[in-house]
Design an enzyme around this catalytic site. Sequence first.
Site, PDB file in Angstrom:
ATOM      1  N   ASP A 272       0.854  -1.182   0.000  1.00  0.00           N
ATOM      2  CA  ASP A 272       0.000   0.000   0.000  1.00  0.00           C
ATOM      3  C   ASP A 272       0.894   1.237   0.000  1.00  0.00           C
ATOM      4  O   ASP A 272       2.023   1.204   0.512  1.00  0.00           O
ATOM      5  CB  ASP A 272      -0.910  -0.004   1.231  1.00  0.00           C
ATOM      6  CG  ASP A 272      -1.919   1.117   1.222  1.00  0.00           C
ATOM      7  OD1 ASP A 272      -2.908   1.007   0.478  1.00  0.00           O
ATOM      8  OD2 ASP A 272      -1.714   2.112   1.946  1.00  0.00           O
ATOM      9  N   ASP A 352     -12.611 -17.668  12.169  1.00  0.00           N
ATOM     10  CA  ASP A 352     -12.696 -19.101  12.447  1.00  0.00           C
ATOM     11  C   ASP A 352     -12.158 -19.932  11.289  1.00  0.00           C
ATOM     12  O   ASP A 352     -11.570 -21.002  11.495  1.00  0.00           O
ATOM     13  CB  ASP A 352     -14.123 -19.511  12.808  1.00  0.00           C
ATOM     14  CG  ASP A 352     -15.179 -19.024  11.834  1.00  0.00           C
ATOM     15  OD1 ASP A 352     -14.827 -18.531  10.755  1.00  0.00           O
ATOM     16  OD2 ASP A 352     -16.378 -19.126  12.174  1.00  0.00           O
ATOM     17  N   HIS A 356      -9.042 -22.317  11.500  1.00  0.00           N
ATOM     18  CA  HIS A 356      -9.240 -23.693  11.034  1.00  0.00           C
ATOM     19  C   HIS A 356      -8.064 -24.137  10.162  1.00  0.00           C
ATOM     20  O   HIS A 356      -7.497 -25.226  10.367  1.00  0.00           O
ATOM     21  CB  HIS A 356     -10.557 -23.760  10.252  1.00  0.00           C
ATOM     22  CG  HIS A 356     -10.840 -25.087   9.612  1.00  0.00           C
ATOM     23  ND1 HIS A 356     -11.798 -25.965  10.086  1.00  0.00           N
ATOM     24  CD2 HIS A 356     -10.306 -25.690   8.505  1.00  0.00           C
ATOM     25  CE1 HIS A 356     -11.830 -27.034   9.316  1.00  0.00           C
ATOM     26  NE2 HIS A 356     -10.934 -26.893   8.345  1.00  0.00           N
ATOM     27  N   GLU A 357      -7.689 -23.304   9.196  1.00  0.00           N
ATOM     28  CA  GLU A 357      -6.615 -23.693   8.272  1.00  0.00           C
ATOM     29  C   GLU A 357      -5.264 -23.771   8.975  1.00  0.00           C
ATOM     30  O   GLU A 357      -4.484 -24.698   8.742  1.00  0.00           O
ATOM     31  CB  GLU A 357      -6.549 -22.719   7.092  1.00  0.00           C
ATOM     32  CG  GLU A 357      -7.806 -22.663   6.245  1.00  0.00           C
ATOM     33  CD  GLU A 357      -8.260 -24.027   5.744  1.00  0.00           C
ATOM     34  OE1 GLU A 357      -7.406 -24.912   5.560  1.00  0.00           O
ATOM     35  OE2 GLU A 357      -9.467 -24.205   5.552  1.00  0.00           O
ATOM     36  N   HIS A 360      -4.903 -26.952  10.786  1.00  0.00           N
ATOM     37  CA  HIS A 360      -4.460 -28.044   9.913  1.00  0.00           C
ATOM     38  C   HIS A 360      -2.927 -28.108   9.901  1.00  0.00           C
ATOM     39  O   HIS A 360      -2.334 -29.200   9.898  1.00  0.00           O
ATOM     40  CB  HIS A 360      -4.969 -27.846   8.486  1.00  0.00           C
ATOM     41  CG  HIS A 360      -6.371 -28.302   8.255  1.00  0.00           C
ATOM     42  ND1 HIS A 360      -6.833 -29.539   8.661  1.00  0.00           N
ATOM     43  CD2 HIS A 360      -7.425 -27.696   7.638  1.00  0.00           C
ATOM     44  CE1 HIS A 360      -8.100 -29.674   8.320  1.00  0.00           C
ATOM     45  NE2 HIS A 360      -8.486 -28.573   7.696  1.00  0.00           N
ATOM     46  N   TYR A 371      -5.613 -37.573   6.034  1.00  0.00           N
ATOM     47  CA  TYR A 371      -6.810 -36.861   5.590  1.00  0.00           C
ATOM     48  C   TYR A 371      -7.735 -37.786   4.806  1.00  0.00           C
ATOM     49  O   TYR A 371      -8.001 -37.595   3.620  1.00  0.00           O
ATOM     50  CB  TYR A 371      -6.390 -35.658   4.749  1.00  0.00           C
ATOM     51  CG  TYR A 371      -7.417 -34.544   4.713  1.00  0.00           C
ATOM     52  CD1 TYR A 371      -7.813 -33.894   5.887  1.00  0.00           C
ATOM     53  CD2 TYR A 371      -7.975 -34.131   3.517  1.00  0.00           C
ATOM     54  CE1 TYR A 371      -8.740 -32.879   5.849  1.00  0.00           C
ATOM     55  CE2 TYR A 371      -8.904 -33.116   3.469  1.00  0.00           C
ATOM     56  CZ  TYR A 371      -9.282 -32.489   4.643  1.00  0.00           C
ATOM     57  OH  TYR A 371     -10.211 -31.468   4.601  1.00  0.00           O
ATOM     58  N   GLU A 380     -10.401 -32.702  10.414  1.00  0.00           N
ATOM     59  CA  GLU A 380     -11.293 -31.568  10.156  1.00  0.00           C
ATOM     60  C   GLU A 380     -11.918 -31.056  11.456  1.00  0.00           C
ATOM     61  O   GLU A 380     -12.023 -29.847  11.669  1.00  0.00           O
ATOM     62  CB  GLU A 380     -12.401 -31.987   9.189  1.00  0.00           C
ATOM     63  CG  GLU A 380     -12.039 -31.865   7.725  1.00  0.00           C
ATOM     64  CD  GLU A 380     -11.834 -30.427   7.304  1.00  0.00           C
ATOM     65  OE1 GLU A 380     -12.656 -29.560   7.668  1.00  0.00           O
ATOM     66  OE2 GLU A 380     -10.841 -30.148   6.599  1.00  0.00           O
ATOM     67  N   GLU A 398     -19.752 -18.654   9.666  1.00  0.00           N
ATOM     68  CA  GLU A 398     -21.050 -17.985   9.569  1.00  0.00           C
ATOM     69  C   GLU A 398     -20.956 -16.638   8.855  1.00  0.00           C
ATOM     70  O   GLU A 398     -21.936 -16.180   8.249  1.00  0.00           O
ATOM     71  CB  GLU A 398     -21.676 -17.809  10.957  1.00  0.00           C
ATOM     72  CG  GLU A 398     -21.030 -16.782  11.865  1.00  0.00           C
ATOM     73  CD  GLU A 398     -19.841 -17.303  12.644  1.00  0.00           C
ATOM     74  OE1 GLU A 398     -19.420 -16.623  13.586  1.00  0.00           O
ATOM     75  OE2 GLU A 398     -19.334 -18.399  12.302  1.00  0.00           O
ATOM     76  N   ASP A 448     -15.683 -37.262  -0.793  1.00  0.00           N
ATOM     77  CA  ASP A 448     -15.180 -36.389   0.269  1.00  0.00           C
ATOM     78  C   ASP A 448     -14.096 -37.084   1.097  1.00  0.00           C
ATOM     79  O   ASP A 448     -14.066 -36.998   2.326  1.00  0.00           O
ATOM     80  CB  ASP A 448     -16.350 -35.945   1.165  1.00  0.00           C
ATOM     81  CG  ASP A 448     -15.950 -34.936   2.234  1.00  0.00           C
ATOM     82  OD1 ASP A 448     -15.064 -34.121   1.970  1.00  0.00           O
ATOM     83  OD2 ASP A 448     -16.534 -34.991   3.336  1.00  0.00           O
ATOM     84  N   HIS A 453     -15.370 -34.059   5.598  1.00  0.00           N
ATOM     85  CA  HIS A 453     -16.144 -32.871   5.953  1.00  0.00           C
ATOM     86  C   HIS A 453     -17.544 -33.225   6.446  1.00  0.00           C
ATOM     87  O   HIS A 453     -18.169 -32.431   7.139  1.00  0.00           O
ATOM     88  CB  HIS A 453     -16.249 -31.921   4.755  1.00  0.00           C
ATOM     89  CG  HIS A 453     -14.957 -31.330   4.327  1.00  0.00           C
ATOM     90  ND1 HIS A 453     -14.193 -31.871   3.315  1.00  0.00           N
ATOM     91  CD2 HIS A 453     -14.267 -30.246   4.791  1.00  0.00           C
ATOM     92  CE1 HIS A 453     -13.096 -31.147   3.160  1.00  0.00           C
ATOM     93  NE2 HIS A 453     -13.117 -30.156   4.039  1.00  0.00           N
TER      94      HIS A 453
END
Length: 703
Positions: A272, A352, A356-357, A360, A371, A380, A398, A448, A453
């Site tokens: 920036d 979140d 989460h990532e 992992h 996995y 997960e 959410e 999956d 998941h």
Amino acid sequence: MYEPVRKQKDILDKLKNVDVNVDIKWDEHTGIPLRVKGLLAKAEKKDPGMAAIEFMEVNKDLYLLNSVNKEMLVKRIDTDRIGARHVRMQQVYKELPVFGSEIIVHIDADDNIKGTTGKLTPEIDLPDKAKVTGEEALKTVLEDDKNNSRGKLHAEPTLMVLSQFVKEPHLVWHVTVDGIDKDLGGDETPAKWEYFVDALNGKVVWKYNNEQGHTRTTGSGIGTYAGSVTINTLHDHGTAKYLLEDQWVPSSARVITHDANGGYPPAPVSEDNNNNWSASGQGPDVDCHLYTRMVYDYYFTVHGRDSYDDAGADMHIYANCGSGWNNATWNGSYVKIGNGDGSRYNSLCALDIIAHEWTHAVTEHTAGLVYSNESGALNESMSDVFGALISGNWLIGEEPWLPTTAPALRNMEDPTNGGQYDPANPIDSSRAGHQPDHTGDQYTGYSDNGGVHINSGIMNKAAYLIATGGTHRGIRICEGLGRDVLGLIYYQALTTHLVSSSDFSDMRDAVLDSLDDLYSSNPHYSRWRASIINAFAAVGIGTAVTCPFTCWIAPMICPPSPHVLCPPAPGFVCPPAPYICPPAPDFVCPPSPMIVCPPSPYIACPPSPGLSCLPGPDPLPYDPYIRVKNPVITLKTDIIEIVGIGRETATLFKGSSISTLGDFLKATENSKKIAELSETLGISETRIHDWRKKTLVMLGEIK
């Protein structure tokens, strides 16, 4: 002009027999060549490092060396665009590096040694044992300038020899801290000070500001979800740009945010012009940057973990990935976050999801849960659990989630969202935000990755029940353990009990074992253990047990309730049936001083008036937190207080007379001592370095 000594002339004559045009530039102060250029020798297809060492050994008299094998180490080998190799060698003295004394041997693409460049120090004669400790050197540095006390220690104090940049060689401790300097205009500017403290007398020999073209700054920005925030940035003086790089982390780790700009890595660091990150499209960059730092802070302050690998790795996150990409991933090196398609998701740079990532990444460096199938669903779920703990609620995703079929991508409190999960149509159900909450509805197909998941909802529900209590499928959870205790127990399970192939049943055992590790002496232990057993039983794993009874009222005194009047006299005893004490929380404390009535949920009533209450009083509330920094921590504090060291390892240290933080710092004040301690105790040097760093944080010497 320097006149070479006899042995140097002899070597020079031999070199000129190969190439009469050999050119040498001498260091007038040391008498060692600064630059030698010409066809000096043939490397003969040998390893470049070995060829360089052999060349230097044959010609050591030219460089006034006694033994190349003892005085030089290959530091690295660089290959340029025309195929030439450049072997960079570090001078050492009695195994200690000589700061700034290096030489580069140049080998062309045809394996000809074409020259050398560099500076060496001849005839060093110093003690190789310090009289001043690294800790004392650090104290000297922090006292040298009041601003340094707020600085960050970039690395452990290192013992070395300083010969360049000073009149004569010194045995020194090299210490790097952040502080303050003056710029050309006389204004204060952040500095990265390199200090060299004499290891024999404790005086500062030399220092310089190593802040190279970048200045740590703080900027302002507007995140898509975070809103108006302050973020840590970096100013690049060369380009006059501000970068999303956070160097304020309390270790060597950095948080670096890249702008993929609709593509995928590699991509440049977000930049920036004015350090006000509020332009259109910068919201995801701000969120990713701020939230990644929040994830680092959670793992460091709550669990004592230094970045995802617990070794201070840089945390690279890529914002704005893909065109309408509805995903976020950890690929083994960095995190990628999509901006969504505007139909199912908006930008996925939510707290979140980012937590989460990065979890992992933690899982990969700890349990390594494969996995696929149940281990993948557990993987997960672990990410969801810590995402929920860090973000503060039980909904996952959410904020970016747009469909009206569910309140979020995943709902840990009620994975089925009121029974909407359809076992006959698991894929579409999962896409709509619904998951199973019991193994009776578990997906067993191949999509999956075997339902990683889909079936994570089963483990999510178990975690929610452990933390909050309640009843599920007719099974009562005796007492919720709370979010903080859940986090400590799950981290213990992830890092010390789970293996790569662990399944749901293994997770139940791991959580129970972790409870034993951390809380076996806690007054809530029996009820917490039953609660964990029942939480897993409620989702179809194992068999439920009866909750233990607890009553902290005086003997023979029935805990009062709306069904039993509270008498003023201390002699009141439990009335006969049918006045059976109801379960908590219906108790109303009586005025009598002879009755101790603690608040629920720590009380359960006897099932009949024929059972006497257990003696009180209620135990004090238990503090579940493990903190890295403590205001009462001193050098005399027991070594067990170091986060992550554990009782067994602490006992091992105490067997070697290392009982306090002060003992530990003294025993690890340099690399040589750490190596010796590692060999003696059978503990990796990396772990010992890590504990030393945490100790310095605890004592407030690293900010």
